[in-house]
Design a protein around this motif. Structure first.
Motif, PDB file in Angstrom:
ATOM      1  N   TYR A  86       0.853  -1.183   0.000  1.00 29.80           N
ATOM      2  CA  TYR A  86       0.000   0.000   0.000  1.00 29.80           C
ATOM      3  C   TYR A  86       0.886   1.229   0.000  1.00 29.80           C
ATOM      4  CZ  TYR A  86      -3.583   3.360   1.530  1.00 29.80           C
ATOM      5  OH  TYR A  86      -4.443   4.426   1.626  1.00 29.80           O
ATOM      6  N   LEU A  87       0.553   2.191  -0.859  1.00 34.06           N
ATOM      7  CA  LEU A  87       1.299   3.446  -0.953  1.00 34.06           C
ATOM      8  C   LEU A  87       0.596   4.504  -0.120  1.00 34.06           C
ATOM      9  CD1 LEU A  87       3.720   4.820  -2.414  1.00 34.06           C
ATOM     10  CD2 LEU A  87       2.063   5.560  -4.153  1.00 34.06           C
ATOM     11  N   ILE A  88       1.299   5.058   0.857  1.00 35.22           N
ATOM     12  CA  ILE A  88       0.737   6.066   1.758  1.00 35.22           C
ATOM     13  C   ILE A  88       0.917   7.450   1.136  1.00 35.22           C
ATOM     14  CG2 ILE A  88       0.714   6.983   4.095  1.00 35.22           C
ATOM     15  CD1 ILE A  88       2.167   4.462   4.997  1.00 35.22           C
ATOM     16  N   GLN A  89      -0.200   8.144   0.943  1.00 30.06           N
ATOM     17  CA  GLN A  89      -0.161   9.447   0.285  1.00 30.06           C
ATOM     18  C   GLN A  89       0.316  10.531   1.257  1.00 30.06           C
ATOM     19  OE1 GLN A  89      -0.907   9.822  -2.939  1.00 30.06           O
ATOM     20  NE2 GLN A  89      -1.399   7.647  -3.161  1.00 30.06           N
ATOM     21  N   PRO A  90       1.149  11.474   0.781  1.00 31.30           N
ATOM     22  CA  PRO A  90       1.567  12.596   1.631  1.00 31.30           C
ATOM     23  C   PRO A  90       0.521  13.699   1.659  1.00 31.30           C
ATOM     24  CG  PRO A  90       2.626  12.773  -0.508  1.00 31.30           C
ATOM     25  CD  PRO A  90       1.817  11.499  -0.535  1.00 31.30           C
ATOM     26  N   ARG A  91       0.537  14.456   2.732  1.00 29.81           N
ATOM     27  CA  ARG A  91      -0.317  15.631   2.872  1.00 29.81           C
ATOM     28  C   ARG A  91       0.530  16.794   3.359  1.00 29.81           C
ATOM     29  NH1 ARG A  91      -3.378  15.493   6.977  1.00 29.81           N
ATOM     30  NH2 ARG A  91      -4.923  16.974   6.241  1.00 29.81           N
ATOM     31  N   ASP A  92       0.150  17.990   2.967  1.00 28.60           N
ATOM     32  CA  ASP A  92       0.926  19.172   3.335  1.00 28.60           C
ATOM     33  C   ASP A  92       0.521  19.735   4.684  1.00 28.60           C
ATOM     34  OD1 ASP A  92       2.375  19.094   0.969  1.00 28.60           O
ATOM     35  OD2 ASP A  92       0.901  20.310  -0.097  1.00 28.60           O
ATOM     36  N   ARG A  93      -0.730  19.519   5.077  1.00 22.11           N
ATOM     37  CA  ARG A  93      -1.244  20.115   6.308  1.00 22.11           C
ATOM     38  C   ARG A  93      -1.911  19.058   7.157  1.00 22.11           C
ATOM     39  NH1 ARG A  93      -4.979  24.991   4.366  1.00 22.11           N
ATOM     40  NH2 ARG A  93      -6.341  23.523   5.404  1.00 22.11           N
ATOM     41  N   ASP A  94      -1.922  19.287   8.452  1.00 27.26           N
ATOM     42  CA  ASP A  94      -2.576  18.356   9.365  1.00 27.26           C
ATOM     43  C   ASP A  94      -4.090  18.524   9.367  1.00 27.26           C
ATOM     44  OD1 ASP A  94       0.053  18.483  11.843  1.00 27.26           O
ATOM     45  OD2 ASP A  94      -0.260  17.092  10.198  1.00 27.26           O
ATOM     46  N   TYR A  95      -4.576  19.753   9.263  1.00 23.68           N
ATOM     47  CA  TYR A  95      -6.007  20.002   9.359  1.00 23.68           C
ATOM     48  C   TYR A  95      -6.405  21.066   8.348  1.00 23.68           C
ATOM     49  CZ  TYR A  95      -5.584  17.439  13.693  1.00 23.68           C
ATOM     50  OH  TYR A  95      -5.333  16.464  14.616  1.00 23.68           O
ATOM     51  N   PRO A  96      -7.635  21.033   7.845  1.00 27.96           N
ATOM     52  CA  PRO A  96      -8.644  20.005   8.130  1.00 27.96           C
ATOM     53  C   PRO A  96      -8.341  18.707   7.377  1.00 27.96           C
ATOM     54  CG  PRO A  96      -9.491  21.526   6.517  1.00 27.96           C
ATOM     55  CD  PRO A  96      -8.154  22.077   6.943  1.00 27.96           C
ATOM     56  N   ILE A  97      -8.709  17.587   7.981  1.00 22.21           N
ATOM     57  CA  ILE A  97      -8.457  16.293   7.358  1.00 22.21           C
ATOM     58  C   ILE A  97      -9.521  16.021   6.295  1.00 22.21           C
ATOM     59  CG2 ILE A  97      -8.422  13.801   7.745  1.00 22.21           C
ATOM     60  CD1 ILE A  97      -7.273  14.343  10.505  1.00 22.21           C
ATOM     61  N   SER A  98      -9.076  15.658   5.115  1.00 22.60           N
ATOM     62  CA  SER A  98      -9.985  15.207   4.062  1.00 22.60           C
ATOM     63  C   SER A  98      -9.463  13.887   3.509  1.00 22.60           C
ATOM     64  CB  SER A  98     -10.083  16.242   2.937  1.00 22.60           C
ATOM     65  OG  SER A  98     -10.849  15.720   1.855  1.00 22.60           O
ATOM     66  N   TRP A  99     -10.310  12.878   3.538  1.00 23.36           N
ATOM     67  CA  TRP A  99      -9.919  11.564   3.039  1.00 23.36           C
ATOM     68  C   TRP A  99     -10.379  11.335   1.610  1.00 23.36           C
ATOM     69  CZ3 TRP A  99      -6.482   8.840   5.691  1.00 23.36           C
ATOM     70  CH2 TRP A  99      -6.312   9.141   7.054  1.00 23.36           C
ATOM     71  N   ASN A 100     -10.977  12.353   0.989  1.00 25.10           N
ATOM     72  CA  ASN A 100     -11.411  12.222  -0.390  1.00 25.10           C
ATOM     73  C   ASN A 100     -10.205  11.986  -1.296  1.00 25.10           C
ATOM     74  OD1 ASN A 100     -14.076  12.716   0.329  1.00 25.10           O
ATOM     75  ND2 ASN A 100     -13.903  14.925  -0.002  1.00 25.10           N
ATOM     76  N   GLY A 101     -10.336  11.006  -2.173  1.00 26.50           N
ATOM     77  CA  GLY A 101      -9.266  10.727  -3.117  1.00 26.50           C
ATOM     78  C   GLY A 101      -8.164   9.842  -2.597  1.00 26.50           C
ATOM     79  N   ILE A 102      -8.223   9.480  -1.321  1.00 25.94           N
ATOM     80  CA  ILE A 102      -7.215   8.586  -0.751  1.00 25.94           C
ATOM     81  C   ILE A 102      -7.673   7.147  -0.976  1.00 25.94           C
ATOM     82  CG2 ILE A 102      -5.997   7.871   1.331  1.00 25.94           C
ATOM     83  CD1 ILE A 102      -5.228  10.653   0.417  1.00 25.94           C
ATOM     84  N   PRO A 103      -6.871   6.316  -1.625  1.00 24.63           N
ATOM     85  CA  PRO A 103      -7.299   4.930  -1.866  1.00 24.63           C
ATOM     86  C   PRO A 103      -7.387   4.139  -0.566  1.00 24.63           C
ATOM     87  CG  PRO A 103      -5.019   5.235  -2.547  1.00 24.63           C
ATOM     88  CD  PRO A 103      -5.538   6.595  -2.209  1.00 24.63           C
ATOM     89  N   ALA A 104      -8.278   3.166  -0.563  1.00 27.31           N
ATOM     90  CA  ALA A 104      -8.494   2.334   0.628  1.00 27.31           C
ATOM     91  C   ALA A 104      -7.919   0.943   0.409  1.00 27.31           C
ATOM     92  CB  ALA A 104      -9.984   2.231   0.937  1.00 27.31           C
ATOM     93  N   LEU A 105      -7.446   0.359   1.494  1.00 28.79           N
ATOM     94  CA  LEU A 105      -7.144  -1.069   1.504  1.00 28.79           C
ATOM     95  C   LEU A 105      -8.294  -1.778   2.207  1.00 28.79           C
ATOM     96  CD1 LEU A 105      -6.140  -1.963   4.616  1.00 28.79           C
ATOM     97  CD2 LEU A 105      -4.117  -0.692   3.918  1.00 28.79           C
ATOM     98  N   THR A 106      -8.415  -3.065   1.981  1.00 25.32           N
ATOM     99  CA  THR A 106      -9.554  -3.813   2.504  1.00 25.32           C
ATOM    100  C   THR A 106      -9.092  -4.981   3.367  1.00 25.32           C
ATOM    101  OG1 THR A 106     -10.825  -3.273   0.513  1.00 25.32           O
ATOM    102  CG2 THR A 106     -11.668  -5.042   1.900  1.00 25.32           C
ATOM    103  N   ILE A 107      -9.676  -5.089   4.538  1.00 26.15           N
ATOM    104  CA  ILE A 107      -9.485  -6.272   5.384  1.00 26.15           C
ATOM    105  C   ILE A 107     -10.523  -7.298   4.929  1.00 26.15           C
ATOM    106  CG2 ILE A 107      -9.640  -7.180   7.734  1.00 26.15           C
ATOM    107  CD1 ILE A 107      -8.767  -4.391   8.721  1.00 26.15           C
ATOM    108  N   ASP A 108     -10.101  -8.301   4.176  1.00 24.00           N
ATOM    109  CA  ASP A 108     -11.076  -9.223   3.596  1.00 24.00           C
ATOM    110  C   ASP A 108     -10.661 -10.686   3.642  1.00 24.00           C
ATOM    111  OD1 ASP A 108      -9.061  -9.072   1.723  1.00 24.00           O
ATOM    112  OD2 ASP A 108     -10.321  -8.309   0.097  1.00 24.00           O
ATOM    113  N   HIS A 109      -9.568 -10.991   4.339  1.00 24.80           N
ATOM    114  CA  HIS A 109      -9.215 -12.393   4.570  1.00 24.80           C
ATOM    115  C   HIS A 109      -9.722 -12.787   5.956  1.00 24.80           C
ATOM    116  CE1 HIS A 109      -6.747 -12.622   0.999  1.00 24.80           C
ATOM    117  NE2 HIS A 109      -6.026 -11.590   1.387  1.00 24.80           N
ATOM    118  N   TYR A 110     -10.812 -13.540   6.013  1.00 20.93           N
ATOM    119  CA  TYR A 110     -11.346 -14.013   7.290  1.00 20.93           C
ATOM    120  C   TYR A 110     -11.005 -15.486   7.431  1.00 20.93           C
ATOM    121  CZ  TYR A 110     -13.595  -9.638   8.357  1.00 20.93           C
ATOM    122  OH  TYR A 110     -13.810  -8.319   8.676  1.00 20.93           O
ATOM    123  N   LEU A 111     -10.211 -15.773   8.456  1.00 19.92           N
ATOM    124  CA  LEU A 111      -9.599 -17.082   8.607  1.00 19.92           C
ATOM    125  C   LEU A 111     -10.052 -17.769   9.894  1.00 19.92           C
ATOM    126  CD1 LEU A 111      -5.959 -15.945   7.719  1.00 19.92           C
ATOM    127  CD2 LEU A 111      -7.710 -16.797   6.141  1.00 19.92           C
TER     128      LEU A 111
END
Length: 209
Positions: free
Chosen positions: A3-28
């Motif tokens: 997973y590639l972690i996107q950089p941000r220039d400012r701490d606030y306000p936080i916007s998660w728009n456009g940030i790709p998501a990873l999925t927890i989908d292996h249930y064992l």
């Protein structure tokens, strides 16, 4: 997985728009049909790494409200990460229930771990919201956000640097050992015949973009 972690220039306000998501989908390990969808997003600034979870389950179990209580028995999400995998086997595990109660440990494997007691959980700006509803997916969910300061990480791992191209290892989990439907989910698949999140050999890779 990576997973590639996107950089941000400012701490606030936080916007998660456009940030790709990873999925927890292996249930064992269990076969009770309960496999809640969990999406996680990460980004970083010069000061911290930030995580955002959407957990698609209704009525999360919340019994624990004091730091380092066994929140993994509740409806829980977890972030395990190894800052310096090439030179230091230790990793941190952040475990949080839907109330934002934190369990925090440091060590090199399941049996060699220490509770981090002298840490104020307010340092991590943990915020949760329950009773949310996704009208597009037509599903209830709860949210959790956490911010982990780099200077706090570097107090234990002085060589860790949040530089573009730097990689480290981690895994993301969803569990609920004593919920009505116990479950064990992970992002990077675990190669163990029994429930064991403490396998750093099965961590995936994160990279600062």
């Amino acid at each position: 997985m990576k997973y590639l972690i996107q950089p941000r220039d400012r701490d606030y306000p936080i916007s998660w728009n456009g940030i790709p998501a990873l999925t927890i989908d292996h249930y064992l390990w269990l076969d009770n049909g309960y496999t809640p969808t969990v999406k996680a997003k990460l980004m970083y600034t010069s000061e911290c790494i930030q995580l955002h979870y959407n957990i698609y389950e209704a009525n999360p179990t919340i019994l624990y409200h004091t730091m380092n209580e066994p929140v993994f028995k509740d409806s829980c999400v977890e972030f395990f990460f190894q800052p310096l995998p090439e030179s230091d086997p230790r990793y941190l595990n952040f475990e949080m229930n839907a109330a934002g109660t934190l369990l925090l440990k440091l060590g090199s494997d399941r049996n060699d771990r220490t509770y981090l007691q002298d840490v104020d959980p307010a340092l991590f700006l943990i915020h949760t919201s329950t009773g949310c509803y996704d009208s597009i997916a037509d599903m209830p969910y709860w949210q959790l956000e956490i911010s982990i300061p780099f200077n706090w990480i570097q107090a234990m791992f002085p060589d860790f640097r949040p530089e573009a191209g730097r990689t480290f290892r981690a895994n993301f989990y969803k569990c609920g050992d004593e919920t009505p439907l116990p479950h064990y989910g992970c992002w990077n698949r675990i190669t163990s015949s029994v429930p064991d999140f403490h396998r750093s050999c099965d961590f995936g890779e994160l990279e600062f973009g």
